[in-house]
Design an enzyme around this catalytic site. Structure first.
Site, PDB file in Angstrom:
ATOM      1  N   HIS A 125      -0.884  -7.547   2.363  1.00  0.00           N
ATOM      2  CA  HIS A 125       0.553  -7.351   2.577  1.00  0.00           C
ATOM      3  C   HIS A 125       1.094  -8.594   3.293  1.00  0.00           C
ATOM      4  O   HIS A 125       0.352  -9.270   4.012  1.00  0.00           O
ATOM      5  CB  HIS A 125       0.700  -6.113   3.465  1.00  0.00           C
ATOM      6  CG  HIS A 125       2.088  -5.619   3.648  1.00  0.00           C
ATOM      7  ND1 HIS A 125       2.962  -6.173   4.541  1.00  0.00           N
ATOM      8  CD2 HIS A 125       2.757  -4.575   3.071  1.00  0.00           C
ATOM      9  CE1 HIS A 125       4.111  -5.504   4.511  1.00  0.00           C
ATOM     10  NE2 HIS A 125       4.016  -4.532   3.626  1.00  0.00           N
ATOM     11  N   ASP A 205      -6.578  -4.339   8.525  1.00  0.00           N
ATOM     12  CA  ASP A 205      -5.266  -3.720   8.390  1.00  0.00           C
ATOM     13  C   ASP A 205      -5.490  -2.341   7.752  1.00  0.00           C
ATOM     14  O   ASP A 205      -5.751  -2.229   6.555  1.00  0.00           O
ATOM     15  CB  ASP A 205      -4.395  -4.619   7.503  1.00  0.00           C
ATOM     16  CG  ASP A 205      -3.080  -3.966   7.114  1.00  0.00           C
ATOM     17  OD1 ASP A 205      -2.868  -2.773   7.431  1.00  0.00           O
ATOM     18  OD2 ASP A 205      -2.262  -4.650   6.470  1.00  0.00           O
ATOM     19  N   GLN A 208      -2.967   1.509   5.071  1.00  0.00           N
ATOM     20  CA  GLN A 208      -3.094   2.425   3.922  1.00  0.00           C
ATOM     21  C   GLN A 208      -4.397   3.218   3.957  1.00  0.00           C
ATOM     22  O   GLN A 208      -4.648   4.016   3.061  1.00  0.00           O
ATOM     23  CB  GLN A 208      -3.019   1.637   2.603  1.00  0.00           C
ATOM     24  CG  GLN A 208      -1.698   0.918   2.391  1.00  0.00           C
ATOM     25  CD  GLN A 208      -0.514   1.874   2.271  1.00  0.00           C
ATOM     26  OE1 GLN A 208      -0.664   3.062   1.954  1.00  0.00           O
ATOM     27  NE2 GLN A 208       0.682   1.368   2.527  1.00  0.00           N
ATOM     28  N   LYS A 231       3.258   5.937   8.227  1.00  0.00           N
ATOM     29  CA  LYS A 231       2.579   6.171   6.934  1.00  0.00           C
ATOM     30  C   LYS A 231       1.577   7.313   7.049  1.00  0.00           C
ATOM     31  O   LYS A 231       0.917   7.678   6.088  1.00  0.00           O
ATOM     32  CB  LYS A 231       1.866   4.897   6.481  1.00  0.00           C
ATOM     33  CG  LYS A 231       2.849   3.759   6.184  1.00  0.00           C
ATOM     34  CD  LYS A 231       2.117   2.534   5.744  1.00  0.00           C
ATOM     35  CE  LYS A 231       2.968   1.276   5.814  1.00  0.00           C
ATOM     36  NZ  LYS A 231       3.985   1.195   4.777  1.00  0.00           N
ATOM     37  N   CYS A 368       5.742  -6.195  -1.051  1.00  0.00           N
ATOM     38  CA  CYS A 368       5.408  -7.145   0.038  1.00  0.00           C
ATOM     39  C   CYS A 368       4.070  -7.825  -0.222  1.00  0.00           C
ATOM     40  O   CYS A 368       3.292  -8.078   0.719  1.00  0.00           O
ATOM     41  CB  CYS A 368       5.409  -6.478   1.404  1.00  0.00           C
ATOM     42  SG  CYS A 368       7.029  -5.909   1.900  1.00  0.00           S
TER      43      CYS A 368
END
Ligand code: PMP
Length: 410
Positions: A125, A205, A208, A231, A368
């Site tokens: 991202h 990261d 997700q 999220k 993104c």
């Protein structure tokens, strides 16, 4: 819930009763932000109705209650990630904020300097790309990128070659756990091991991943692990930085202000202990408390049952969509959370607009991830992304709408 009861779950999400252009809403944009269950909405409301007060510095009842609730939330987050200590959990405003925090302190401390290498992947991202580019501009370090295969998976052969090529100068590997654009899962545990062997720190990261997978930061052995509350069924404006305690202890503070200090004088200021050293100013107290409620909600679903439920839906959607004429799926078959596609000769934006008219909320565009889109020679995709409350009727409505929409645009 031992047997996964999706219809009971759906009733916990008030927004799912919304009609869009006269059609019942099908919400498949969870990778952008997830919808909120009643327990989270009520936690936020109760905070303002019963606890609202600034934390840590107050002697009065409400300040103490709010402080205790906020600090309990830190414990819940720590347990959710299996952190070794509560001091390793820093509240931030989200994934982007957490990554900017880490990139700044690695720069200020000189951990990354001229001639050093930062390695990311082509699946990242922008928020796990641009802060590193900015750090390279400031520090004289160089950004290198692990390519992806034609299938949209990470190229592990290239990863190993890059590790070999940069022995001694590689200082940080920053990787997404799951790609928000293609749903690609990265074998982060083995990649972390190999990056450590090459002498590098690793940031993962998890924006997700936390909504879909159980994450154990000690087992992964990540130096830093970051995610966003919004999220994972919590409000916007709250996020988490996990960092290994010894590492965060050794790194300098970032933002200056209240709470991050021990003593301030014009002769010099001393800084607070972890995690407050990195929490200057009034934090998002309601967000932190609601994040704990959201993680408890997620745990109650049963991580394995949830993963299985979402995987079944994504496989159903992939299989039904791929029979549509000219439809092309991106990413490997074992994708998680998100399903990206395009239809030959049709712009993703045009089809996305028609889907909206049919009540289907999915995302179109570059997600993104412009460098990833460039790699595949496209400007964007349509992306359906799943959460605990989606069901097979959502998949059917999506597939019917894509069929109908694409025949209208041909
Ligand atoms: N990383 C990934 C993989 C993401 O999906 C996102 C959000 N789309 C981000 C980072 C940025 O998250 P936020 O905007 O919540 O800071």
């Amino acid at each position: 819930m031992s047997s996964y009861d999706v219809s009971a779950l759906r009733s916990q999400f008030p927004i799912l009763a919304t009609e869009v252009h006269g059609e019942p809403l099908v919400y498949l944009d969870n990778a952008a932000t997830s919808q909120k269950p009643r327990v989270v909405l009520e936690t936020s409301r109760n905070y303002y109705e019963q606890l609202n007060s600034n934390i840590h510095r107050g002697t009065h009842y409400l300040a103490q209650q709010a402080t205790a609730a906020c600090e309990k939330s830190r414990d819940v987050v720590g347990q959710h990630l299996n952190a070794g200590a509560r001091e390793e959990i820093v509240f931030t405003s989200g994934t982007t904020d957490s990554i900017n925090l880490v990139s700044s302190i690695l720069g200020y401390s000189g951990t990354i300097g001229p001639g050093d290498i930062i390695l990311i992947s082509n699946l990242e991202h922008h928020s796990n790309t641009v802060p590193w580019q900015m750090l390279c501009e400031r520090s004289g370090a160089t950004l290198e990128v692990i390519p992806v295969t034609e299938e949209g998976a990470i190229d592990l052969v290239a990863f190993h070659r890059l590790l070999d090529d940069h022995q001694g100068t590689l200082k940080l590997v920053a990787l997404t756990h799951i790609s928000n654009a293609f749903g690609t899962m990265l074998p982060v545990e083995s990649m972390i091991k190999e990056a450590h062997r090459a002498g590098s720190l690793v940031l993962i990261d998890g924006a997700q991943a936390v909504p879909h997978l159980p994450v154990d930061v000690q087992k992964l052995d990540a130096d830093f692990y970051v995610f966003s509350g919004h999220k994972v069924y919590a409000p916007t404006g709250i996020g988490v930085l996990y960092g290994k305690r010894a590492l965060l202890d050794s790194l300098p503070p970032w933002r200056g202000g209240g709470e991050m200090i021990q003593k301030v004088s014009y002769d010099g200021t001393t800084y607070n202990d972890l995690p407050y050293k990195y929490e200057a100013g009034t934090p998002n107290i309601e967000g932190a408390i609601a994040l704990a409620a959201a993680l408890e909600f997620l745990n109650d679903l049963g991580p394995e049952a949830l993963l299985e439920h979402e995987q079944v839906l994504i496989r159903q959607a992939a299989s039904a969509l791929s029979s549509i004429d000219g439809l092309m799926l991106y990413g490997p078959e074992d994708r998680s959370g998100a399903l990206s596609f395009n239809i030959e000769g049709i712009h993703h934006y045009d089809l996305g607009t028609l889907l909206d008219k049919m009540g289907i909320a999915i995302r179109t565009g570059h997600h993104c991830c412009q460098p990833l889109m460039s790699r595949f020679g496209i400007t964007g995709t349509l992306r359906a992304s799943f959460a605990c409350f989606n069901d097979t009727s959502d998949v059917q409505r999506l597939v019917e709408a894509v069929e109908k929409g694409s025949s209208m645009l041909r």
